[in-house]
Design an enzyme around this catalytic site. Structure first.
Site, PDB file in Angstrom:
ATOM      1  N   HIS A 185      -5.137  -4.982  -3.750  1.00 22.99           N
ATOM      2  CA  HIS A 185      -6.098  -4.474  -4.420  1.00 22.99           C
ATOM      3  C   HIS A 185      -6.148  -5.092  -5.678  1.00 22.99           C
ATOM      4  CE1 HIS A 185      -9.648  -2.038  -4.626  1.00 22.99           C
ATOM      5  NE2 HIS A 185      -9.152  -0.903  -4.573  1.00 22.99           N
ATOM      6  N   GLU A 273     -16.338   1.363  -0.333  1.00 23.12           N
ATOM      7  CA  GLU A 273     -15.940   2.386   0.314  1.00 23.12           C
ATOM      8  C   GLU A 273     -16.656   3.574  -0.167  1.00 23.12           C
ATOM      9  OE1 GLU A 273     -11.860   1.913  -1.001  1.00 23.12           O
ATOM     10  OE2 GLU A 273     -12.067   2.634  -2.770  1.00 23.12           O
ATOM     11  N   GLU A 309     -24.676   9.367  18.756  1.00 21.53           N
ATOM     12  CA  GLU A 309     -25.426   7.942  19.432  1.00 21.53           C
ATOM     13  C   GLU A 309     -25.031   6.581  18.294  1.00 21.53           C
ATOM     14  OE1 GLU A 309     -29.351   8.275  20.469  1.00 21.53           O
ATOM     15  OE2 GLU A 309     -29.673   6.013  20.583  1.00 21.53           O
TER      16      GLU A 309
HETATM   17  N1  LIG Z   1      -5.820   2.073   3.152  1.00 19.42           N
HETATM   18  C1  LIG Z   1      -6.473   1.082   3.108  1.00 19.42           C
HETATM   19  O1  LIG Z   1      -7.596   0.842   4.053  1.00 19.42           O
HETATM   20  C2  LIG Z   1      -6.470  -0.085   2.252  1.00 19.42           C
HETATM   21  C3  LIG Z   1      -7.124  -1.215   2.593  1.00 19.42           C
HETATM   22  C4  LIG Z   1      -7.033  -2.288   1.714  1.00 19.42           C
HETATM   23  C5  LIG Z   1      -6.437  -2.387   0.491  1.00 19.42           C
HETATM   24  N2  LIG Z   1      -5.517  -1.242   0.410  1.00 19.42           N
HETATM   25  C6  LIG Z   1      -4.834  -1.254  -0.887  1.00 19.42           C
HETATM   26  O2  LIG Z   1      -3.408  -1.007  -0.427  1.00 19.42           O
HETATM   27  C7  LIG Z   1      -2.377  -0.167  -1.327  1.00 19.42           C
HETATM   28  C8  LIG Z   1      -2.027   0.769  -0.515  1.00 19.42           C
HETATM   29  O3  LIG Z   1      -2.890   1.549  -0.026  1.00 19.42           O
HETATM   30  P1  LIG Z   1      -2.449   2.434   1.175  1.00 19.42           P
HETATM   31  O4  LIG Z   1      -3.845   3.486   1.371  1.00 19.42           O
HETATM   32  O5  LIG Z   1      -1.597   1.973   2.266  1.00 19.42           O
HETATM   33  O6  LIG Z   1      -1.610   3.528   0.524  1.00 19.42           O
HETATM   34  P2  LIG Z   1      -1.722   5.066  -0.136  1.00 19.42           P
HETATM   35  O7  LIG Z   1      -1.898   5.870   1.329  1.00 19.42           O
HETATM   36  O8  LIG Z   1      -2.882   5.363  -1.063  1.00 19.42           O
HETATM   37  O9  LIG Z   1      -0.199   5.207  -0.925  1.00 19.42           O
HETATM   38  C9  LIG Z   1       0.817   5.507  -0.174  1.00 19.42           C
HETATM   39  C10 LIG Z   1       2.108   5.315  -0.603  1.00 19.42           C
HETATM   40  O10 LIG Z   1       2.253   5.542  -1.923  1.00 19.42           O
HETATM   41  C11 LIG Z   1       3.462   6.495  -2.156  1.00 19.42           C
HETATM   42  N3  LIG Z   1       3.594   7.127  -3.362  1.00 19.42           N
HETATM   43  C12 LIG Z   1       2.349   7.833  -3.831  1.00 19.42           C
HETATM   44  N4  LIG Z   1       2.835   8.285  -4.877  1.00 19.42           N
HETATM   45  C13 LIG Z   1       4.128   8.149  -5.081  1.00 19.42           C
HETATM   46  C14 LIG Z   1       5.265   8.187  -6.121  1.00 19.42           C
HETATM   47  N5  LIG Z   1       4.638   9.080  -7.009  1.00 19.42           N
HETATM   48  N6  LIG Z   1       6.482   7.755  -6.034  1.00 19.42           N
HETATM   49  C15 LIG Z   1       6.621   7.058  -4.963  1.00 19.42           C
HETATM   50  N7  LIG Z   1       5.740   6.744  -4.121  1.00 19.42           N
HETATM   51  C16 LIG Z   1       4.585   7.288  -4.065  1.00 19.42           C
HETATM   52  C17 LIG Z   1       3.602   7.191  -0.932  1.00 19.42           C
HETATM   53  O11 LIG Z   1       4.962   7.739  -0.463  1.00 19.42           O
HETATM   54  P3  LIG Z   1       5.234   9.060  -0.028  1.00 19.42           P
HETATM   55  O12 LIG Z   1       4.730   9.226   1.452  1.00 19.42           O
HETATM   56  O13 LIG Z   1       6.483   9.240  -0.261  1.00 19.42           O
HETATM   57  O14 LIG Z   1       4.060   9.872  -0.877  1.00 19.42           O
HETATM   58  C18 LIG Z   1       3.217   5.815   0.000  1.00 19.42           C
HETATM   59  O15 LIG Z   1       4.322   5.316   0.723  1.00 19.42           O
HETATM   60  C19 LIG Z   1      -3.528   0.179  -2.455  1.00 19.42           C
HETATM   61  O16 LIG Z   1      -3.420  -0.653  -3.439  1.00 19.42           O
HETATM   62  C20 LIG Z   1      -4.867   0.356  -1.681  1.00 19.42           C
HETATM   63  O17 LIG Z   1      -6.045   0.348  -2.708  1.00 19.42           O
HETATM   64  C21 LIG Z   1      -5.740  -0.174   1.105  1.00 19.42           C
END
Ligand SMILES: NC(=O)c1ccc[n+]([C@@H]2O[C@H](COP(=O)([O-])OP(=O)(O)OC[C@H]3O[C@@H](n4cnc5c(N)ncnc54)[C@H](OP(=O)(O)O)[C@@H]3O)[C@@H](O)[C@H]2O)c1
Length: 409
Positions: A185, A273, A309
């Site tokens: 991202h 989104e 639908e």
């Molecule tokens: N989701 C999508 O569809 C999508 C699509 C394209 C791009 N992206 C991008 O990809 C990246 C990751 O997105 P995501 O949706 O996969 O992840 P997310 O659900 O937003 O983040 C989850 C991860 O971050 C960790 N985390 C959160 N707070 C933390 C902290 N304080 N210390 C350590 N770890 C922490 C979580 O660990 P814990 O489980 O231990 O909390 C988990 O492994 C982002 O930049 C997002 O914008 C996402």
């Protein structure tokens, strides 16, 4: 020409374009579309696409598509066979930091593609437990964030966007000369005034951003399909950042990969989104549901005519065949009505999209994400709002209706 025959005709043209893109043995190709188009920022929106010519002007591996006069570069999976990917990354350890939907999908795909992948997660967290369930082994390919940062030559920062800001100081000492940092991202880099994420000047930095949920990144891969992604290079110190970005994009599950910039990716993604991918759809569904209910329709009828639908019948068909095909393949009553009403809906919502875009470009959206999602209880706080949503009349009606769905035979 009546509208349905025009739409049917443009449908067959669009199929032609798709065929051009998928042709495997054409070593050079590009196509051009002459359009009656207008400008919206940088992107030309074709009103009535008409193919002008199909002319081989590009050599294989980099295709240029020209739509409405805008040229774009596209790379595809067949251009990067696995042996080439293995050669490119033979000396690398790819450390994926974070195991949300993206971290999970990308790391499992890259591991299945026989790349040397390790995870960096906070010990004992939700992700740590999920990773173990998925077969990652502590001390072998599952490490603390600190250890994985140390070991990785390519570091994938796939933490939540708010955590990317919070943990950035921990990243910096490990991003030594010769290493590569990638994101999925543009968020952290583009909004650096808010995130303070400023990479060291002597490392490669790029982005590979799948255009879909991490769950689809994985499920498409397992089905042997790829997902569309975009890539961008922010810093190219090695002179190989672009090639490595594309190759890594393919390795983590992309099928087609389009060139972009960090800024264009994050602006369009945040708009998307909040707009038609999630926020606008929820808003439109709700508006129609509420009007039907207020006019005396039962919850099940309002739900069936609104959500059921759409999601079970029309949207999958639109996904497979395109909107023009949908027009040509619904009743003429529906066709007449949709052609009459899409403009009022466009006109009513366009000011909202303009407002949304401005909010993204001004940094108000990211400020809100960083503020709200940095709280230690951010997941629980989101869960409270989601619970309210799922208990709303529209979605409770949905739960009942879904239970009544005919079983598969
Ligand atoms: N989701 C999508 O569809 C999508 C699509 C394209 C791009 N992206 C991008 O990809 C990246 C990751 O997105 P995501 O949706 O996969 O992840 P997310 O659900 O937003 O983040 C989850 C991860 O971050 C960790 N985390 C959160 N707070 C933390 C902290 N304080 N210390 C350590 N770890 C922490 C979580 O660990 P814990 O489980 O231990 O909390 C988990 O492994 C982002 O930049 C997002 O914008 C996402």
């Amino acid at each position: 020409m009546n509208s349905s025959s025009f739409l049917a005709r443009s449908s067959s043209r669009i199929s032609t374009i798709t065929l051009q893109l998928r042709a495997k043995f054409i070593t050079s190709r590009s196509f051009s579309i002459l359009s009656n188009s207008r400008f919206l920022g940088e992107v030309r929106i074709p009103k009535f696409p008409i193919i002008k010519r199909v002319q081989p002007t590009q050599f294989r591996r980099v295709q240029t598509i020209v739509i409405g006069g805008t040229k774009e570069r596209v790379h595809e999976r067949s251009d990067y066979p696995l042996d080439k990917i293995h050669e490119l990354f033979k000396n690398d350890t790819i450390s994926i930091i974070g195991y949300g939907p993206q971290g999970r999908g990308q790391s499992l795909n890259a591991k299945d593609n026989k790349l040397n992948v390790i995870l960096g997660l906070r010990e004992g967290g939700r992700s740590w437990k999920e990773a173990i369930q998925d077969g990652w082994v502590p001390g072998k390919d599952l490490f603390t964030i600190e250890e994985a940062l140390k070991k990785g030559t390519i570091v994938g920062n796939l933490l939540s966007d708010a955590a990317q800001k919070e943990l950035w100081p921990q990243f910096v000492p490990h991003l030594t000369k010769g290493k590569t940092l990638y994101f999925s991202h543009g968020f952290s880099i583009v909004y650096k005034d808010q995130t303070h994420v400023i990479p060291p000047a002597d490392i490669d930095v790029f982005m590979v951003a799948p255009k879909g949920s991490g769950k689809t990144v994985r499920s498409h891969f397992l089905e042997g399909r790829g997902i569309n992604s975009s890539y961008a290079v922010f810093q190219d110190i090695s002179g190989k950042a672009e090639e490595r970005a594309i190759a890594l994009g393919i390795a983590i599950g992309s099928g087609y990969i389009y060139e972009t910039t960090f800024q264009r990716e994050v602006f369009s993604d945040l708009v998307g989104e909040r707009g038609v991918l999630m926020g606008a759809i929820q808003g439109l569904f709700l508006a129609q549901f509420e009007v039907l209910r207020a006019r005396g329709h039962s919850p099940s009828e309002a739900f069936n005519e609104t959500v059921e639908e759409a999601t079970q019948s029309l949207y999958p068909l639109i996904g497979q065949n395109g909107m023009d095909w949908m027009y040509s393949n619904c009743s003429t009553t529906a066709q007449r009505g949709a052609l009459d009403w899409y403009k009022p809906f466009r006109d009513a919502t366009k000011p909202v999209f303009e407002k949304l875009y401005t909010s993204v470009a001004d940094g108000d959206e990211t400020r809100r994400v960083l503020e709200k999602n940095s709280s230690p209880n951010y997941r629980e706080e989101l869960d409270v709002e989601l619970k309210e949503l799922s208990e709303s009349e529209m979605w409770t009606a949905g739960k009942v209706v879904r239970k009544l769905r005919p079983e598969r035979k």
